[in-house]
Write an enzyme that holds these catalytic residues in place. Structure first.
Site, PDB file in Angstrom:
ATOM      1  N   HIS A  72       0.846  -1.197   0.000  1.00  0.00           N
ATOM      2  CA  HIS A  72       0.000   0.000   0.000  1.00  0.00           C
ATOM      3  C   HIS A  72       0.881   1.246   0.000  1.00  0.00           C
ATOM      4  CE1 HIS A  72      -4.077  -1.698   1.541  1.00  0.00           C
ATOM      5  NE2 HIS A  72      -3.517  -2.487   0.652  1.00  0.00           N
ATOM      6  N   TYR A 201      -8.660   5.394   8.326  1.00  0.00           N
ATOM      7  CA  TYR A 201      -8.645   5.752   9.748  1.00  0.00           C
ATOM      8  C   TYR A 201      -9.660   6.877   9.906  1.00  0.00           C
ATOM      9  CZ  TYR A 201      -4.139   3.288  10.349  1.00  0.00           C
ATOM     10  OH  TYR A 201      -3.132   2.348  10.419  1.00  0.00           O
ATOM     11  N   PRO A 293      -2.663   0.876  19.019  1.00  0.00           N
ATOM     12  CA  PRO A 293      -2.520   0.338  17.665  1.00  0.00           C
ATOM     13  C   PRO A 293      -2.732   1.364  16.540  1.00  0.00           C
ATOM     14  CG  PRO A 293      -4.615  -0.340  18.636  1.00  0.00           C
ATOM     15  CD  PRO A 293      -3.862   0.353  19.711  1.00  0.00           C
ATOM     16  N   LYS A 297       2.253   0.339  14.873  1.00  0.00           N
ATOM     17  CA  LYS A 297       3.691   0.265  15.180  1.00  0.00           C
ATOM     18  C   LYS A 297       4.109  -0.912  16.062  1.00  0.00           C
ATOM     19  CE  LYS A 297       5.124   3.581  12.747  1.00  0.00           C
ATOM     20  NZ  LYS A 297       5.146   2.969  11.418  1.00  0.00           N
ATOM     21  N   TYR A 385       4.694   6.744   9.262  1.00  0.00           N
ATOM     22  CA  TYR A 385       3.879   5.551   9.007  1.00  0.00           C
ATOM     23  C   TYR A 385       4.691   4.467   8.298  1.00  0.00           C
ATOM     24  CZ  TYR A 385      -0.436   2.916   8.325  1.00  0.00           C
ATOM     25  OH  TYR A 385      -1.405   1.952   8.373  1.00  0.00           O
TER      26      TYR A 385
END
Ligand code: APR
Ligand code: PHB
Length: 390
Positions: A72, A201, A293, A297, A385
């Site tokens: 992704h 998200y 979460p 990570k 990220y």
């Protein structure tokens, strides 16, 4: 029995460490409290940083991930009906993450240890650490009705947050830092196509929601719920209705629902214990730190710890070089704290904090607006990220 490194815990940290050591000619024994079937059946995280992917390839367990995992290069961050695509590749020189479940990864690691004849002793009860202050540590345990003992040079505590290793360090020698959140995540796994090709998200006045996936036919969704929520109070229909209510309209309309095949609640916690070394004992992964979460990570930090620790042990056995072992805690913790900061920031940005006064709610809106309007802020999110350099 005698080995060079005794490893407590057969999660991703312990199995990966034993595999990397073995490939470099260093002998280890892994002691795991649960059965192999139990460990392989646990549903956990699923987003792998590129450096962690490279580490898995180096360990010889990257083939299935490369064939079946999905790369992704973007994620969506939403707030109410606004949705923002964060480009991960552009600001990071083409880097991305791989969607590959920890469950699959653990199966590959167990299989790799088995193929190389590695000693992984599951269902080992009453594991106890001895002599970590001296240079002849050992581990005792009970297995199948008999007592066992492993004499070793070093012990790697890879036994997760509830393990015995961290608790074997004298409290006066260990500092801990902790933040507990008044909410958890209710997760649901279903054999349905994901609502979107990329993760979403979603922050919402009703609470946070996350749309994730394991494959083109397997979806993983989460809802923020109050701490202590019983999954039994959440029949599938209630879960799907609440998820739809928290997603931007277009995503809610596209959601395909189906029966759940797993549903559970995980509490949210930020926790660090350090130093990550005491004498001959080295802590790695969840044994030393927990992140909420939201930034994906947890598993990746286990990966960076094992990167540092395996290199340090291999150097010591290869040439007697102690620098890696001496620097382990400092190196690992520097990266841990940056991941803690990022995970806290993502959590703060997207969740509803019940105790927030109106001022803090407006700050949260301003943070989202700033992110939406700033390439620099989006680049910072992307950089974190995909993972900070080891
Ligand atoms: N003796 C032996 N084994 C133990 C003991 C004990 N006293 N206590 C715990 N264990 C085992 C657990 O059963 C588990 O299999 O240690 C293992 C620890 O594995 P994880 O909890 O998966 O931790 P880690 O390998 O560091 O992986 C970190 O995995 O758990 C996720 O969210 C976490 O994604 C993160 C990553
Ligand atoms: C998951 O798919 O389980 C997942 C994905 C991203 C996260 C957390 C969990 O941030």
């Amino acid at each position: 029995m005698r080995t060079q490194v005794a490893i407590i815990g057969a999660g991703p940290s312990g199995l990966l460490l034993s595999q990397l050591l073995d490939l470099a000619g260093v002998d280890s024994v892994v002691l795991e409290r649960q059965s192999r079937a139990h460990v392989e059946g646990r549903i956990r995280a699923g987003v792998l940083e590129d450096q962690f992917q490279a580490l898995l390839r180096r360990a010889g367990v990257g083939a299935r991930m490369d064939a079946e995992g999905e790369i992704h290069d973007g994620i969506a961050i939403a707030r109410d009906d606004r949705s923002l695509r964060i480009d991960l590749a552009g600001p990071t020189g083409g880097r991305g993450v791989c969607i590959w479940g920890q469950t699959e990864l653990t199966r590959d690691l167990f299989a790799a240890r088995e193929a190389r004849g590695g000693a992984v002793l599951d269902e080992a009860a009453d594991v106890a650490l001895h002599g970590i202050d001296g240079d002849r540590p050992s581990v005792t345990f009970r297995r199948g009705g008999t007592e066992g003992r492993v004499d070793c040079d070093f012990i790697a505590g890879c036994d997760g947050f509830h393990g015995v290793s961290r608790r074997s360090i004298p409290p006066a020698r260990l500092e801990t830092w902790e933040r507990v959140y008044p909410f958890g995540w209710l997760g649901l796994l279903s054999e349905t196509p994901p609502v979107s090709r990329e993760l979403i998200y979603a922050g919402h006045a009703r609470g946070f929601a996350l749309c994730s996936m394991r494959s083109a036919e397997l979806s993983r969704y989460y809802l923020q719920v109050p701490a202590g929520t019983d999954p039994g109070d959440w029949p599938d229909a209630r879960f799907w209705d609440e998820l739809r209510a928290r997603l931007p309209e277009a995503a809610a309309a596209a959601l395909v629902t189906g029966p759940s095949i797993e549903k559970s609640v995980a509490p949210l916690r930020s926790f660090v214990a350090g130093p990550m070394r005491h004498g001959r004992l080295f802590l790695a992964g969840d044994a030393a730190h927990i992140v909420p979460p939201t930034g994906a990570k947890g598993l990746n930090l286990a990966g960076s710890d094992i990167h540092y620790l395996s290199a340090a042990l291999i150097a010591w056995y290869g040439s007697g070089d102690t620098a890696g072992l001496e620097g382990y805690s400092e190196h690992a913790m520097a990266r841990v704290w940056k991941a803690q900061r990022f995970s806290w920031w993502m959590t703060r940005l997207l969740h509803r904090f019940p105790e927030d006064p109106p001022f803090d709610r407006r700050l949260q809106e301003a943070e989202f607006d700033f992110l939406a309007g700033s390439q620099a802020a989006q680049a910072a999110l992307a950089e974190n990220y995909v993972g900070l350099a080891y």
